[in-house]
Design a protein around this motif. Sequence first.
Motif, mmCIF file in Angstrom:
data_model
loop_
_atom_site.group_PDB
_atom_site.id
_atom_site.type_symbol
_atom_site.label_atom_id
_atom_site.label_comp_id
_atom_site.label_asym_id
_atom_site.label_seq_id
_atom_site.Cartn_x
_atom_site.Cartn_y
_atom_site.Cartn_z
ATOM 1 N N PHE A 109 0.824 -1.205 0.000
ATOM 2 C CA PHE A 109 0.000 0.000 0.000
ATOM 3 C C PHE A 109 0.860 1.259 0.000
ATOM 4 N N LEU A 110 1.989 1.189 0.714
ATOM 5 C CA LEU A 110 2.902 2.325 0.760
ATOM 6 C C LEU A 110 3.443 2.632 -0.628
ATOM 7 N N SER A 111 3.835 1.594 -1.344
ATOM 8 C CA SER A 111 4.345 1.762 -2.701
ATOM 9 C C SER A 111 3.261 2.301 -3.627
ATOM 10 N N LEU A 112 2.052 1.765 -3.502
ATOM 11 C CA LEU A 112 0.943 2.202 -4.355
ATOM 12 C C LEU A 112 0.673 3.682 -4.186
ATOM 13 N N TYR A 113 0.562 4.142 -2.927
ATOM 14 C CA TYR A 113 0.186 5.532 -2.692
ATOM 15 C C TYR A 113 1.369 6.490 -2.779
ATOM 16 N N THR A 114 2.579 5.957 -2.845
ATOM 17 C CA THR A 114 3.726 6.803 -3.168
ATOM 18 C C THR A 114 3.576 7.363 -4.572
ATOM 19 N N PHE A 115 3.064 6.535 -5.496
ATOM 20 C CA PHE A 115 2.904 6.960 -6.885
ATOM 21 C C PHE A 115 1.515 7.511 -7.175
ATOM 22 N N ALA A 116 0.506 7.114 -6.401
ATOM 23 C CA ALA A 116 -0.867 7.515 -6.701
ATOM 24 C C ALA A 116 -1.054 9.029 -6.647
ATOM 25 N N THR A 117 -0.439 9.678 -5.653
ATOM 26 C CA THR A 117 -0.606 11.125 -5.523
ATOM 27 C C THR A 117 -0.002 11.893 -6.703
ATOM 28 N N PRO A 118 1.274 11.677 -7.065
ATOM 29 C CA PRO A 118 1.805 12.417 -8.224
ATOM 30 C C PRO A 118 1.086 12.103 -9.530
ATOM 31 N N VAL A 119 0.648 10.857 -9.713
ATOM 32 C CA VAL A 119 -0.098 10.520 -10.932
ATOM 33 C C VAL A 119 -1.440 11.259 -10.944
ATOM 34 N N THR A 120 -2.085 11.345 -9.790
ATOM 35 C CA THR A 120 -3.354 12.085 -9.699
ATOM 36 C C THR A 120 -3.140 13.567 -9.955
ATOM 37 N N GLN A 249 5.115 20.477 -6.346
ATOM 38 C CA GLN A 249 4.918 19.228 -5.606
ATOM 39 C C GLN A 249 5.687 18.076 -6.245
ATOM 40 N N LEU A 250 5.622 18.000 -7.565
ATOM 41 C CA LEU A 250 6.348 16.940 -8.258
ATOM 42 C C LEU A 250 7.851 17.120 -8.127
ATOM 43 N N LEU A 251 8.313 18.362 -8.093
ATOM 44 C CA LEU A 251 9.743 18.617 -7.915
ATOM 45 C C LEU A 251 10.219 18.072 -6.576
ATOM 46 N N LEU A 252 9.429 18.295 -5.524
ATOM 47 C CA LEU A 252 9.778 17.751 -4.213
ATOM 48 C C LEU A 252 9.809 16.227 -4.259
ATOM 49 N N GLY A 253 8.853 15.627 -4.984
ATOM 50 C CA GLY A 253 8.841 14.178 -5.128
ATOM 51 C C GLY A 253 10.030 13.666 -5.906
#
Length: 325
Positions: A109-120, A249-253
């Motif tokens: 779940f951690l891996s999933l939501y690590t990417f879910a936010t920037p993709v959203t 936000q994406l830059l921080l990611g």
Amino acid sequence: MFLVQFDFSLTKKTMAANISLGSGRTSPYTALYQVILVQVLVSVFLCINLLLISTFSRQEFFYTTMRYILFAVTLLSDSLFLLITDIMYILIYFRFTVQMWLCLIMCIFLSLYTFATPVTLTAMTLERYVAICRPLHHAELCSTRKAVHCILIIHCISSVPFIVIFSIFIDSAAHSFYTENSKCIIDIFIVHKWQSHLWSAISQFYFLIMCIVIVCCYFKIMKVAKGASGENKHLSWKGLRTVALHAFQLLLGLIQLWCPFIEAFVIQINFAMYVNVKYFDYIVFVLAPRCLSPLIYGLRDDRYFRALKHYVLCGMYQTLSENLF
């Protein structure tokens, strides 16, 4: 990211030896203050997110409009991410062990939501692009039905990295491993060195594509904003600022992806410094990006802010005016 990112140059034995925040040369009082600060920040962010989600669920206009639906998805993703990282943080600080099957579920779940936010966020940028640059097609492309399809696509795209990484582990791990008790760190599931390089490559590719999409949308919207007039000009420039905040936000990611390499260098010099650097990375590159979403769409959006203020004040003054929605 703290307790989440892979430290590629560290062995599992080294990580196991140094995983406790109170170990090495780190002051136990300093570590305790850091834990308390994390609990305060996470609690505040979760309360704000829950308040915004509650506001979203109370007005039909919000859950029938694509950009607000995607905003709610980011709030849910961020809330689950913060909750899971905080649980793992506490487990490691107090040296609790858990069975590996439970740890595996949390890491998935951690891996999933690590990417879910920037993709959203990227999907929200595209929605702003359609609204400003293709207004005649907005109703068709950004309907409620398309929003549901978009959410499914977001989660499918976000699930690719963990499917690739964890399927390799599941294929090679013994059945007895899942019933073992150990500290829950994601590095345990990296059985081959090339897996960490693969994870890094996938992450960099994802963020590169998302950055390209956001930059292209930014320049397209800026071009429209310069040629617009009156209310359309105001809407265009407001959309431009929103896209710029998404880019930040994406830059921080993206910077977050480079943190493990810096941390791997620092740990060779001083472990106490390594813990402080890792803690700083967690606050700045994990918590900070996830507190920007409420600001971008929760407080900057006039319609949402008025609804939020009404519910926060419990309708003490007047009910929402009929023309608000």
